[in-house]
Design a protein around this motif. Sequence first.
Motif, PDB file in Angstrom:
ATOM      1  N   ASP A 363       0.832  -1.208   0.000  1.00 45.88           N
ATOM      2  CA  ASP A 363       0.000   0.000   0.000  1.00 45.88           C
ATOM      3  C   ASP A 363       0.866   1.257   0.000  1.00 45.88           C
ATOM      4  O   ASP A 363       0.632   2.180  -0.770  1.00 45.88           O
ATOM      5  CB  ASP A 363      -0.936   0.013   1.206  1.00 45.88           C
ATOM      6  CG  ASP A 363      -2.153  -0.857   0.961  1.00 45.88           C
ATOM      7  OD1 ASP A 363      -2.594  -0.908  -0.205  1.00 45.88           O
ATOM      8  OD2 ASP A 363      -2.640  -1.489   1.907  1.00 45.88           O
ATOM      9  N   HIS A 370      -1.634   3.899  -6.412  1.00 43.74           N
ATOM     10  CA  HIS A 370      -1.763   2.456  -6.167  1.00 43.74           C
ATOM     11  C   HIS A 370      -1.096   1.627  -7.244  1.00 43.74           C
ATOM     12  O   HIS A 370      -1.398   0.454  -7.407  1.00 43.74           O
ATOM     13  CB  HIS A 370      -3.236   2.047  -6.041  1.00 43.74           C
ATOM     14  CG  HIS A 370      -3.891   2.677  -4.865  1.00 43.74           C
ATOM     15  ND1 HIS A 370      -3.607   2.335  -3.577  1.00 43.74           N
ATOM     16  CD2 HIS A 370      -4.796   3.677  -4.783  1.00 43.74           C
ATOM     17  CE1 HIS A 370      -4.312   3.073  -2.747  1.00 43.74           C
ATOM     18  NE2 HIS A 370      -5.039   3.899  -3.449  1.00 43.74           N
ATOM     19  N   LEU A 371      -0.189   2.247  -7.985  1.00 41.35           N
ATOM     20  CA  LEU A 371       0.511   1.479  -9.013  1.00 41.35           C
ATOM     21  C   LEU A 371       1.881   1.075  -8.503  1.00 41.35           C
ATOM     22  O   LEU A 371       2.562   1.851  -7.818  1.00 41.35           O
ATOM     23  CB  LEU A 371       0.667   2.317 -10.284  1.00 41.35           C
ATOM     24  CG  LEU A 371      -0.649   2.700 -10.942  1.00 41.35           C
ATOM     25  CD1 LEU A 371      -0.405   3.456 -12.232  1.00 41.35           C
ATOM     26  CD2 LEU A 371      -1.480   1.451 -11.231  1.00 41.35           C
ATOM     27  N   LEU A 372       2.259  -0.159  -8.824  1.00 38.67           N
ATOM     28  CA  LEU A 372       3.535  -0.662  -8.329  1.00 38.67           C
ATOM     29  C   LEU A 372       4.601  -0.538  -9.403  1.00 38.67           C
ATOM     30  O   LEU A 372       4.361  -0.815 -10.575  1.00 38.67           O
ATOM     31  CB  LEU A 372       3.400  -2.126  -7.917  1.00 38.67           C
ATOM     32  CG  LEU A 372       2.372  -2.385  -6.815  1.00 38.67           C
ATOM     33  CD1 LEU A 372       2.229  -3.874  -6.578  1.00 38.67           C
ATOM     34  CD2 LEU A 372       2.757  -1.675  -5.534  1.00 38.67           C
TER      35      LEU A 372
END
Lengths: 500, 330
Positions: A363, A370-372
């Motif tokens: 998170d 919310h992008l990894l």
Amino acid sequence: MSEIRLQAVDVCKTFGIVKAVQNVSIDFYKGEVHGLIGENGSGKSTLMQMLTGIYTIGSGKFILDGKEIHVRNQVEANNEGISIIVQELGTLSGLTVAENIFLGHEDRFVKFGIKNTNAMVKEANGLLEKYGFGRINAADMIDRYNFEDRKLIEIVKSTYFAPKVVVIDETTTALSQEGREELYKHMNRIREEGNTVIFISHDLPEVLDKCDRVSVLRDGVYIDTVNAKEVTEDDLKKLMVGRELGEHYYREDYGEKISDEVVLSVKNVTVPGVIYDVSFDLHKGEILGFGGLSECGMHEVGKAVFGASYDRKGSVKLADGTEIDSIVKAIKHSIAYASKDRDNESIVINESIGDNICLPSLDELGGKTHLLNDRKLKAFAEKHAKEMTVKMVDTDQFVSELSGGNKQKVVLARWVGKDSDILVLDSPTRGIDVKVKADIYALMDSMRKSGKSIIMISEEIMELIGMCDRIIIMKDGRNSGEELLRSPELTENDLIAKMV
Amino acid sequence: MENTDAIKNDEVLAAEEKALKRAVLASRIRAVLPIIGLVAVSLIFNILSDGKLLAPMNIKLLMSQVYVTMIAATGVFFIMTMGGLDFSQGSILGIASIVFCFLSKYNIPLAIVGGICAGALIGAINGFFYVKRKVKSFVVTICTMFLFRGVIEFATTNAPVQGDIVKTVSLNNDQLKITITLIVLIIAFFFFRFTKFGRYLKAIGAGEKAAAFSGIETDKMKFWVYVLAGAITGLAAFINVVKVGSVTANSGNQLETQIMIALVLGGMPISGGAKVKFENVVVGSLLYIILNAGLVTLGLTPAMQQLIEGIVFLIVVAITSDRNSVQIVK
């Protein structure tokens, strides 16, 4: 005397990259009680477990009465005349007392393929009577008896057939004074019969009192064998601790005041069948220890605080009144947990080091969008893995390939990365070698100093004494009400007396 | 003595490192194997069929078969990543197609939504028994497969279920199908690769208990992934129906095995987990369809085709399954 019964010759054992036992050679005589001492992780239990077939021998050999032996399990060891009383519970639940005593030797009672239960019970009762444990009934399920009685039954199980060598591994710590006296009596009897007792204990006065000779191991290496009559407790300590370690192993401070600020308050927590009505407060910047016998329920306390217990009653509240009732909530509110069951509960065993370290922090790593981002994740994992000095090729390596100590470092790295304020560490140094242990203790100390609070649950009494500000003793699933404060005078015996 | 020990130590460490590097290389080779397989199978069948397999007309025909499999495989891919299985996909497709046909008489968008909802509902039934009643996923989905296959046969007892032929068949164009397929794949890929959704699925597959202890709501995830997989196959029902305009008792039959063969051929580990890659869906679906079509162009009977596919499936699973991680399918 001085006739050799058993020889260990150049015995070695490695677990992954940890050398648990290195080229150990010891002679054990007929008719002696031979003490075997060393710090936790010094290899004494491993050595004895190789002798009794619990572990396979890495290299080297054991020679019994001039003949090399190769045992593959405890039953074969018994047939050679070697038996062991183990540290943990060595009897099997779900069987009767008699079935436990004759485990692996049932053939004696079998005729035409049918087991003669009556004959077995009768003989077992005879043995119990002879040992002076007549109040135990051999036909009962063993589950009916408590830890101490089960240990007494184990004494019968491992000595009734007059074995040539009996190993007693750290058994006295679990016994009351009466139980100990019983054990000493039988140790003496075995010695007088001309057989050998190998006695492992952390209690040095006891070792000096009961043993004829004492051998010392340190970091898996044989140090020396001395005559018990000619040495003092301090001499033994020096041999055990040796060089660089010891001094800076545990915390060194004493008399620091514990903060009044309560960060976590546990009230009347009950987990049916495991713990009952447990209450305590955790203060800011303290290490709160939990100790007790192996089935006292202390491990469940950790799970309960982390919101991982099934059917928990009572309340676990943070300082701001937030109720912790699920793992998700616990993690969200900065609580971390390292389980005793490391491979199943602490880390995802079939994933990479990097994925494991990032998992609870996704998170935060995702940020607002919310992008990894792979590079960001890798940098995060690398930073914390290196900080913890995890021995690895790179963070893409799977944790299943790491040694126990390095796995635990990965566990700690993920929670350090998450920057958790409350850490629940269950058996944090279980099965870990001395060097990594020292690293973990140092980390705990620096966390404490930076204001983080730690709950340390451990079966190793020395580390509780060495690391904790306060120690709560659990007994039969309850907080025994005995609380021990940090002090240089605190000894192992003080804790054991309260545990049993 | 100390010195020689240290040297030996270094040697041991160097050997261990070498072994590790070899393992890394092996896993990389394993990762590209399906792509090599796809190229090889295409070329071999193309040569065997004198270029007929990859002729423009045939490619179009091939593609028209791949859409439904590929879309439905996306949902099953998520399920298998978590270490689960789903044998009810064919029945989901059949039921959703019937619902679509029925509603197409009123309104096509309504029919699409209806199909999706029907699929999601069956997914929810799977999820409920799997998560709440703790029945193994393959047991649950085999039950729902038979159950809903029965419903389909009952609904088609007298005659195939007819949709609004004019409206549905007018939608039968490849561009629309390609667009829908691409949209599904791109969205799925995006969430799987760039959000925590994918990482959580992999963690559950690699070690469910530890995943829960890392703060993942595993039960919730498992339930909703089954619902999602049902919904995605419900969408595929639309493409399934526009091809023919009606539903027979055989509609969607054996889709589940096709999907599973496709995913495994695509390099998907059967127990899911960390080694799963999204490419498995695309490569696997294409590989399966080409293998299938290749066997047809060679003039093999359906019985022979099944036999050969079964053998290929078995060999691939045996080669690719990771014997070190003794994982049970959930």
